[in-house]
Design a protein around this motif. Structure first.
Motif, mmCIF file in Angstrom:
data_model
loop_
_atom_site.group_PDB
_atom_site.id
_atom_site.type_symbol
_atom_site.label_atom_id
_atom_site.label_comp_id
_atom_site.label_asym_id
_atom_site.label_seq_id
_atom_site.Cartn_x
_atom_site.Cartn_y
_atom_site.Cartn_z
ATOM 1 N N SER A 188 49.926 45.361 19.498
ATOM 2 C CA SER A 188 48.989 45.262 18.370
ATOM 3 C C SER A 188 47.700 44.567 18.791
ATOM 4 C CB SER A 188 49.644 44.504 17.211
ATOM 5 O OG SER A 188 50.796 45.170 16.758
ATOM 6 N N LYS A 189 47.862 43.482 19.579
ATOM 7 C CA LYS A 189 46.674 42.747 20.031
ATOM 8 C C LYS A 189 45.795 43.625 20.927
ATOM 9 C CE LYS A 189 45.207 38.682 22.643
ATOM 10 N NZ LYS A 189 45.640 37.512 23.443
ATOM 11 N N ARG A 190 46.436 44.297 21.862
ATOM 12 C CA ARG A 190 45.664 45.130 22.792
ATOM 13 C C ARG A 190 45.054 46.337 22.089
ATOM 14 N NH1 ARG A 190 47.613 45.110 28.993
ATOM 15 N NH2 ARG A 190 47.965 42.877 29.189
ATOM 16 N N LYS A 191 45.792 46.839 21.091
ATOM 17 C CA LYS A 191 45.253 47.978 20.361
ATOM 18 C C LYS A 191 44.002 47.571 19.596
ATOM 19 C CE LYS A 191 46.821 52.008 17.846
ATOM 20 N NZ LYS A 191 47.957 52.687 17.196
ATOM 21 N N ALA A 192 44.039 46.347 19.011
ATOM 22 C CA ALA A 192 42.854 45.852 18.305
ATOM 23 C C ALA A 192 41.703 45.655 19.289
ATOM 24 C CB ALA A 192 43.177 44.542 17.593
ATOM 25 N N MET A 194 41.369 47.201 22.121
ATOM 26 C CA MET A 194 40.940 48.538 22.529
ATOM 27 C C MET A 194 40.013 49.154 21.491
ATOM 28 S SD MET A 194 44.482 50.087 24.106
ATOM 29 C CE MET A 194 43.873 51.739 24.048
ATOM 30 N N HIS A 195 40.346 48.911 20.214
ATOM 31 C CA HIS A 195 39.485 49.444 19.149
ATOM 32 C C HIS A 195 38.084 48.843 19.254
ATOM 33 C CE1 HIS A 195 38.266 51.000 15.263
ATOM 34 N NE2 HIS A 195 37.897 49.778 14.908
ATOM 35 N N GLU A 196 38.036 47.524 19.474
ATOM 36 C CA GLU A 196 36.725 46.871 19.615
ATOM 37 C C GLU A 196 35.968 47.421 20.825
ATOM 38 O OE1 GLU A 196 37.593 42.742 19.904
ATOM 39 O OE2 GLU A 196 38.245 42.538 17.817
ATOM 40 N N ILE A 197 36.702 47.603 21.939
ATOM 41 C CA ILE A 197 36.058 48.138 23.142
ATOM 42 C C ILE A 197 35.576 49.565 22.901
ATOM 43 C CG2 ILE A 197 36.469 48.841 25.533
ATOM 44 C CD1 ILE A 197 38.397 46.478 25.769
ATOM 45 N N LEU A 198 36.414 50.349 22.198
ATOM 46 C CA LEU A 198 36.020 51.729 21.906
ATOM 47 C C LEU A 198 34.764 51.777 21.040
ATOM 48 C CD1 LEU A 198 39.474 53.461 21.282
ATOM 49 C CD2 LEU A 198 37.854 53.962 23.110
ATOM 50 N N VAL A 199 34.720 50.873 20.028
ATOM 51 C CA VAL A 199 33.527 50.824 19.171
ATOM 52 C C VAL A 199 32.301 50.473 20.017
ATOM 53 C CG1 VAL A 199 32.398 49.547 17.308
ATOM 54 C CG2 VAL A 199 34.786 50.271 17.061
#
Length: 537
Positions: A188-192, A194-199
């Motif tokens: 969950s932490k890495r996915k969040a 990753m989402h920030e990095i993707l944005v």
């Protein structure tokens, strides 16, 4: 209860003519089934109407109708075959580890059992209490990689200290003092993250994409400018070549004419001289004859007097190289003058080229300072010497005697001309839509404020508002000023239209948002500056 289609073999659903699953099955009087199109075509191609299987003859061609009940059974069979086919494992799919023969596609994998299951073989994990505790995941290959190589137990935790996946036994041994969390929590932490990095990456992609588009536009602008410069250069060099060829022809013609004149004069002189020589030879012969005579009386009577013939003066005739000395030098000097003239024509060529981007500018009354008066056609502006009662909208100037044009210059190239004849003070140029139009302590409007203007002060002082301010030295006082804008290149140029000469250019400008023509006729100054600014093109 099993469906009818599941109790029948696949052969029973095949047409004996096309050997494929029935399409619109029909039953003929003998009881056999065929595709409607197959049996119709068979009877049409044969003289005898009979059943292809039992060879039963029919006196006349039977009327055939689709067997709707059998058709429904065939459709169910066709669907079951398709589902079964789609369930089979294909290259790239994870196969069921339990299936024998042709393996089906796995629906889930069990890290505990280290086995992947199709829907049928997954049933115990959904029914047996002990197996229901196993955490199932989407089908994956190499389930052994999800087991701890040391303890042969599932990797269920994540060690943040060593940044590795571990099992429960690892936590009690090698990673006892380390920061460990469940795989779900780290996921969950890495996915969040990753989402920030993707944005952030998407933002970077957008920025880079805009830069790419900017570079592409720059390349297109450069190509366009290059073509225009080539066109201008061809025009200038063509004129120079014509001048050179004309000078060459004139020089050759002049030399040939001088040569012909010299030859003609020489021929005439030679003819006269030869006549004199003939006469002199005649007299010489005569004198020579008498000089040998002993008859005194005859000599004295024949030649009463003796004198040397006078020689006739002839103009000096020269046919050597000195005749043409200086001709080439004079021609080269004339060519230099022609070259200088063509160099002076370059701004004229450029002005002629940019005039093709002329836009029909009209003044915007909603932006005009209350002391300005606009003509009905929106082409002239003067100072009114009184304050008009107008709404103080955000768009209206109230600190400078300014007014904007209605035309947006925020794309491509634009050009317009303004007549400034009879004025001693004015400002012309372009301004951003976002400029401050209200009272402020600043006295000079600069490019960083959104103004790119040319100004006249005291009747003969021309300045631009670049930082620092630039005082221009012009050969003559412009009566009509051309304003050219290239938005993509960040260029604002001013021209003396009648003199067809360049005045000044702002380069590398950073335009923010929309750009509009800007005009300021200034105050009347006791009638000395009462003439209007007139948009003439």
């Amino acid at each position: 209860m099993a469906s009818c289609s599941s109790l029948l073999s696949e052969d029973q659903f095949q047409c004996s003519i096309c050997l494929d699953v029935f399409t619109e099955p029909v039953t003929i009087p003998c009881g056999h089934n065929y595709c409607k199109a197959c049996i119709t075509r068979h009877w049409d191609n044969n003289d005898v109407c009979q059943c292809p299987l039992c060879q039963k003859n029919f006196v006349r061609k039977p009327d055939i109708f689709v067997n709707t009940m059998f058709r429904d059974v065939v459709e169910k069979f066709r669907m079951n075959v398709r589902v079964k086919y789609e369930s089979h494992s294909k290259p790239g799919d994870v196969s069921c580890d339990v299936c024998t023969g042709r393996k089906l596609k796995a629906k889930k994998s069990c890290p505990v059992c280290q086995t992947s299951y199709c829907e049928t073989h997954l049933e115990p994990h959904q029914r047996v209490a002990a197996l229901k505790k196993h955490k199932l995941i989407d089908p994956v290959e190499n389930l052994e990689d999800r087991m701890c190589q040391k303890h042969e137990r599932p990797l269920e935790l994540f060690c943040r200290t060593d940044q590795t996946c571990v099992c429960l036994m690892c936590v009690t041994t090698d990673h006892q003092t380390h920061d460990t969390v469940s795989l779900e929590e780290e996921y969950s932490k890495r996915k969040a993250t990753m989402h920030e990095i993707l944005v952030e990456m998407n933002t970077m992609i957008q920025i880079r994409s805009r830069e790419v588009e900017k570079i592409k536009r720059s390349v297109e602008t450069s190509k366009r400018d290059a073509l225009e410069e080539i066109s201008d250069s061809i025009e200038v060099f063509t004129a120079l070549v014509r001048a050179i060829e004309k000078s060459r022809a004139e020089l050759i013609e002049m030399i040939e004419e001088k040569q012909k004149a010299a030859e003609k004069q020489a021929d005439e002189s030679i003819k006269d001289l030869e006549q004199e020589i003939t006469e002199l030879k005649r007299r010489s012969t005569e004198l020579n004859k008498f000089s040998h005579s002993d008859d005194h009386l005859h000599l004295l009577q024949s030649i009463p007097s003796l004198s040397t013939p006078q020689m006739k003066d002839y103009p000096e005739v020269s046919v050597d190289g000195d005749l043409y000395k200086g001709a080439l030098g004079r021609t080269i000097s004339q060519l230099k003058d022609a070259l200088n003239k063509e160099m002076e024509n370059i701004p004229i060529v450029k002005l002629k080229r940019i005039q093709q981007y002329a836009v029909a500018v009209t003044l915007d009354p909603d932006t005009a300072h209350p002391k300005l008066c606009l003509s009905e056609d929106g082409k002239q502006v003067t100072h009114a010497d009184l304050w008009n009662n107008l709404p103080d909208s955000p768009e209206r100037f109230n600190r400078t005697l300014g007014v904007l044009g209605m035309q947006d210059l925020s794309a491509g190239r634009s050009y317009y001309e303004v007549e400034v004849k009879g004025k001693i003070i004015w400002d012309l140029g372009v301004a951003s839509k976002s400029i401050n139009r209200k009272w402020t302590v600043r006295l000079v409007d600069r490019p960083e404020d959104g103004y790119w203007t040319l100004s006249l002060r005291n009747g003969n002082e021309y300045t631009v508002n670049a930082a620092p301010g630039v005082l221009l030295s012009l050969r003559q006082k412009p009566q009509k000023v051309g304003v050219f804008v290239d938005y993509e290149r960040g260029l604002v140029s001013f021209y003396d239209v009648e003199a067809r000469s360049h005045i000044y250019s702002y380069t590398g400008c950073t335009f923010k948002g929309k750009l509009y023509p800007y005009f300021s006729p200034s105050s009347n100054h006791g009638g000395k500056n009462a003439a209007p600014l007139i948009i003439s093109l």
